[in-house]
Each structure stands twice: as C-alpha cells, then as structure tokens.
Design a protein around this motif. Sequence first.
Motif, PDB file in Angstrom:
ATOM      1  N   LEU A 336      64.268  48.802  53.480  1.00  0.00           N
ATOM      2  CA  LEU A 336      62.934  49.397  53.461  1.00  0.00           C
ATOM      3  C   LEU A 336      62.486  49.680  54.881  1.00  0.00           C
ATOM      4  N   ILE A 337      61.696  50.745  55.062  1.00  0.00           N
ATOM      5  CA  ILE A 337      61.062  51.029  56.341  1.00  0.00           C
ATOM      6  C   ILE A 337      59.568  50.811  56.177  1.00  0.00           C
ATOM      7  N   TYR A 338      59.066  49.781  56.837  1.00  0.00           N
ATOM      8  CA  TYR A 338      57.665  49.393  56.723  1.00  0.00           C
ATOM      9  C   TYR A 338      56.852  50.042  57.829  1.00  0.00           C
ATOM     10  N   ASP A 339      55.748  50.680  57.452  1.00  0.00           N
ATOM     11  CA  ASP A 339      54.840  51.326  58.397  1.00  0.00           C
ATOM     12  C   ASP A 339      53.612  50.435  58.586  1.00  0.00           C
ATOM     13  N   PRO A 340      53.455  49.803  59.753  1.00  0.00           N
ATOM     14  CA  PRO A 340      52.310  48.899  59.965  1.00  0.00           C
ATOM     15  C   PRO A 340      50.969  49.623  60.014  1.00  0.00           C
ATOM     16  N   GLN A 341      50.982  50.923  60.284  1.00  0.00           N
ATOM     17  CA  GLN A 341      49.732  51.671  60.350  1.00  0.00           C
ATOM     18  C   GLN A 341      49.158  51.911  58.955  1.00  0.00           C
ATOM     19  N   THR A 342      50.001  52.338  58.042  1.00  0.00           N
ATOM     20  CA  THR A 342      49.556  52.616  56.673  1.00  0.00           C
ATOM     21  C   THR A 342      49.764  51.429  55.749  1.00  0.00           C
ATOM     22  N   LYS A 343      50.475  50.397  56.253  1.00  0.00           N
ATOM     23  CA  LYS A 343      50.805  49.212  55.452  1.00  0.00           C
ATOM     24  C   LYS A 343      51.516  49.608  54.151  1.00  0.00           C
ATOM     25  N   SER A 344      52.440  50.510  54.301  1.00  0.00           N
ATOM     26  CA  SER A 344      53.233  50.985  53.168  1.00  0.00           C
ATOM     27  C   SER A 344      54.700  50.999  53.571  1.00  0.00           C
ATOM     28  N   TYR A 345      55.567  51.269  52.605  1.00  0.00           N
ATOM     29  CA  TYR A 345      56.979  51.307  52.928  1.00  0.00           C
ATOM     30  C   TYR A 345      57.657  52.477  52.226  1.00  0.00           C
ATOM     31  N   ASP A 346      58.772  52.917  52.829  1.00  0.00           N
ATOM     32  CA  ASP A 346      59.643  53.919  52.228  1.00  0.00           C
ATOM     33  C   ASP A 346      60.998  53.281  51.979  1.00  0.00           C
ATOM     34  N   LEU A 347      61.619  53.662  50.891  1.00  0.00           N
ATOM     35  CA  LEU A 347      62.945  53.160  50.570  1.00  0.00           C
ATOM     36  C   LEU A 347      63.977  53.910  51.398  1.00  0.00           C
ATOM     37  N   ALA A 348      64.735  53.181  52.236  1.00  0.00           N
ATOM     38  CA  ALA A 348      65.740  53.815  53.089  1.00  0.00           C
ATOM     39  C   ALA A 348      67.103  53.864  52.429  1.00  0.00           C
ATOM     40  N   TYR A 349      67.426  52.812  51.660  1.00  0.00           N
ATOM     41  CA  TYR A 349      68.757  52.765  51.036  1.00  0.00           C
ATOM     42  C   TYR A 349      68.769  51.670  49.982  1.00  0.00           C
ATOM     43  N   THR A 350      69.452  51.925  48.887  1.00  0.00           N
ATOM     44  CA  THR A 350      69.627  50.928  47.836  1.00  0.00           C
ATOM     45  C   THR A 350      71.108  50.713  47.587  1.00  0.00           C
ATOM     46  N   CYS A 351      71.507  49.462  47.579  1.00  0.00           N
ATOM     47  CA  CYS A 351      72.885  49.104  47.252  1.00  0.00           C
ATOM     48  C   CYS A 351      72.859  48.404  45.901  1.00  0.00           C
ATOM     49  N   ASN A 352      73.285  49.087  44.857  1.00  0.00           N
ATOM     50  CA  ASN A 352      73.219  48.537  43.501  1.00  0.00           C
ATOM     51  C   ASN A 352      74.486  47.773  43.134  1.00  0.00           C
ATOM     52  N   ASP A 353      74.935  46.944  44.057  1.00  0.00           N
ATOM     53  CA  ASP A 353      76.129  46.144  43.805  1.00  0.00           C
ATOM     54  C   ASP A 353      75.732  44.708  43.518  1.00  0.00           C
ATOM     55  N   TYR A 354      76.703  43.932  43.060  1.00  0.00           N
ATOM     56  CA  TYR A 354      76.414  42.546  42.731  1.00  0.00           C
ATOM     57  C   TYR A 354      76.042  41.743  43.966  1.00  0.00           C
ATOM     58  N   MET A 355      76.649  42.060  45.089  1.00  0.00           N
ATOM     59  CA  MET A 355      76.390  41.253  46.273  1.00  0.00           C
ATOM     60  C   MET A 355      76.774  42.030  47.518  1.00  0.00           C
ATOM     61  N   THR A 356      76.017  41.886  48.565  1.00  0.00           N
ATOM     62  CA  THR A 356      76.440  42.349  49.881  1.00  0.00           C
ATOM     63  C   THR A 356      76.411  41.159  50.819  1.00  0.00           C
ATOM     64  N   ALA A 357      77.426  41.032  51.645  1.00  0.00           N
ATOM     65  CA  ALA A 357      77.528  39.860  52.510  1.00  0.00           C
ATOM     66  C   ALA A 357      76.477  39.877  53.605  1.00  0.00           C
ATOM     67  N   SER A 358      76.300  41.025  54.257  1.00  0.00           N
ATOM     68  CA  SER A 358      75.348  41.048  55.359  1.00  0.00           C
ATOM     69  C   SER A 358      75.033  42.481  55.757  1.00  0.00           C
ATOM     70  N   HIS A 359      73.838  42.653  56.334  1.00  0.00           N
ATOM     71  CA  HIS A 359      73.418  43.928  56.899  1.00  0.00           C
ATOM     72  C   HIS A 359      73.025  43.675  58.346  1.00  0.00           C
TER      73      HIS A 359
END
Length: 370
Positions: A336-359
């Motif tokens: 997610l990309i969080y905007d502190p000015q608007t206090k909202s977020y945009d979805l940057a990427y979704t990984c629909n897998d069972y597990m991801t080790a690390s980002h």
Amino acid sequence: MQRKTNTEPLPHDVIEHILEKLDVKTVLKFKLVSKQWNSTIQSRWFQERQLIHRKQSGNPDVLLVSILTNSISLEAMRTLVLGSSVSLKIPTPWENIYYNVGNYSCDGLVCLYDALVSNPNIVVNPSTRWHRAFPYSTYQLLKMRGKLKESAHLGFGKDKINGTYKPVWLYNSDELCLNNKNNNAPTVCEVFDFTSNAWRYVVPASPYPIYSWQDPVYLDGSLHWFTKDETMVLTLDLQSETFQVMSKTPFVRRKDSRRKVGMCNLADRLCVFEEKWANQMIWSFDSDQKIWKKIYSIDRLMTSPINTSLSLKPLAVVDNGKLLVCEAAGIGVELLIYDPQTKSYDLAYTCNDYMTASHLCYFQSLISIF
C-alpha cells in the motif's frame, strides 16, 4: 563547400557521465563496446557513481523473496517497479529453495540465509544476478544441531571507511542450550570476512541482550537492534566493530509487542514504529538533537478496516513523503502507498499467494563482492 564530418569520439569522461545515468540492464549491454568501456563499467568508482544516480532518479524497486505460489512451487525472487502492476521473475540458480532475508538491502546487494540451515548463505545482486555463497557461522551450526532455544536474524551492512561488506550474527548467550558458566557476556557476535572467507568473533560483544526475533536494520555504516530489558537501540559500528546504545525509544516494551513494534530504515533515517489498537505511529531519530520525532500517525481503521492484527511494515518513503507499506491480507500480501496528507492509501500491488517470505526495497546497482 562540403562540410567536414567530425568523426572524433566523445571524450571518455563524458561517456562515463552518460553511462552513470543509465539503468543497470542498459549499462551491462555497453560492456561489449570496447575493453575500455568494459573496464570502466567494472570499476568500483563507476559502480558507486551509478548507484548514486539511481538513488537520485526516483523510487526504489521492491524485491519479493521466496514466493510460495498457489501451484505449490517455490520461486526464488521477483521484482516490482512501483507504478507497475506487473512483477517480474528474476532467474536464479537456486530455484525451489526457501530463503530468509532481512528487511533492507545494502548498495543493491541482498543477503539470503536458510532458516532451516540446509542451504548455503548467499549474497546476491538481483539486478545483475551476480551471487556468492559463503559458509555457515557457528550460530548456524549450533542451530542445525538443536543447541539453540530461539532463532536470530542475520544482519548485513557495509563498513563505509574501508568499503567492505559484512554479514553479522548477534544472539543472546542465554539462548544457547550449553553450559555457559565461563561466558559472562550476555551476547555472542560473529562477523563474516569475505577476504578470508571465514567467520570470526567480535570481542567484547554487546553488553545488552537483544530481541532475537527482530531483523537488524542497516543505516550509514551501522547495524541496529532493540535491547531486550529496556526499550533502547543497540548499534554496532561496522568499521570499529564496537557496540553502543543510541537512545531509548518513545514507547515502552510490552511482552506481547512482538507483532506491534519494529524498526526500519526510511529515506536513510533510522525509524521505529508501534501500533496501539487502531493507530500506528512512526518516529524518526534526529541524530543532531538526539531525540525521536514523530513523522507518521496512521489510522489503521481508515487504511485497513479489515485486518489490524499485525502492524504495517514500512518499506520506503516514495513520491514526496508518501509511505510504502506491506500488509498481510488473508492468504496474500498487499503493498500500500499511504498518503499522510489525505490520510488515504492506494493499492500498489497484491500478491494472492499462500505466503511470501519477505518484501524489501532496493536500488539497482552493478556492485558485487570478490
């Protein structure tokens, strides 16, 4: 009159300045132009200049390590360019091996280790696919033999004075299932030397026990951990290999805080974060005034009304003060990309897998270790 064509080549220093500003994939193609160009591109001076330009040019890329897909197959690495909805697989020689990785890269290099101690340690450059394996530490051998109570996390950073890179294990002495009556130090520290290809002990080690579940955070020539008994930040200077306590953090340690607090590097600033119910606060350490300053306060109910059981994992500052965060979302992971000015977020990427080790975030570089 016929104009005379200027066939004189550009001065090589001008060519160097042009090459420095190109991305890694393009620069590598120019190695074949001539021996001089190849020598320039392989020089450490040029590689460091190229990395500086890369950092100044925009946002970092996101590296996804060890993805378990819905087809129950392992991939070693994927990379994601922010602003793109597509992630690209990075071919590696170690497919079908699960690796752990810390939460920050150093000069475009990433240090991987196997938590189960069945595969070699590897330092890799995801941009060039260069990699080098290095041997197990004493800590890992003890872990393999069941001589440790808890698992620690490998640190990785750079001695800025000498320009050398150092993997580091720091773990508590009381976690050893051994007779340690002759060892009064509360911690054990091992540092790997790529020149001798061997591990060695740092003596004296830290006088403070640490929280072993935490990923060490690298910043400006030092690695950082939380101390166990008090909420302080422990620092290891990678040049002098000495420890000191930096500062108490702005929150009080709680026994159940493992998933609610953390430490990170944001825009080359040491930061700590804590979640209290539906709010997550992030502080940055001001090295001049020696105080912590609050830089973000995130309303989790607004940004993530579904899942507030885990803290958001801050990854990087992007797009003029916006915050890139990672959040577990059911069986997948969202960036997610969080905007502190608007206090909202945009979805940057979704990984629909069972597990991801690390980002983690990294800037593409040409750097390797020999």
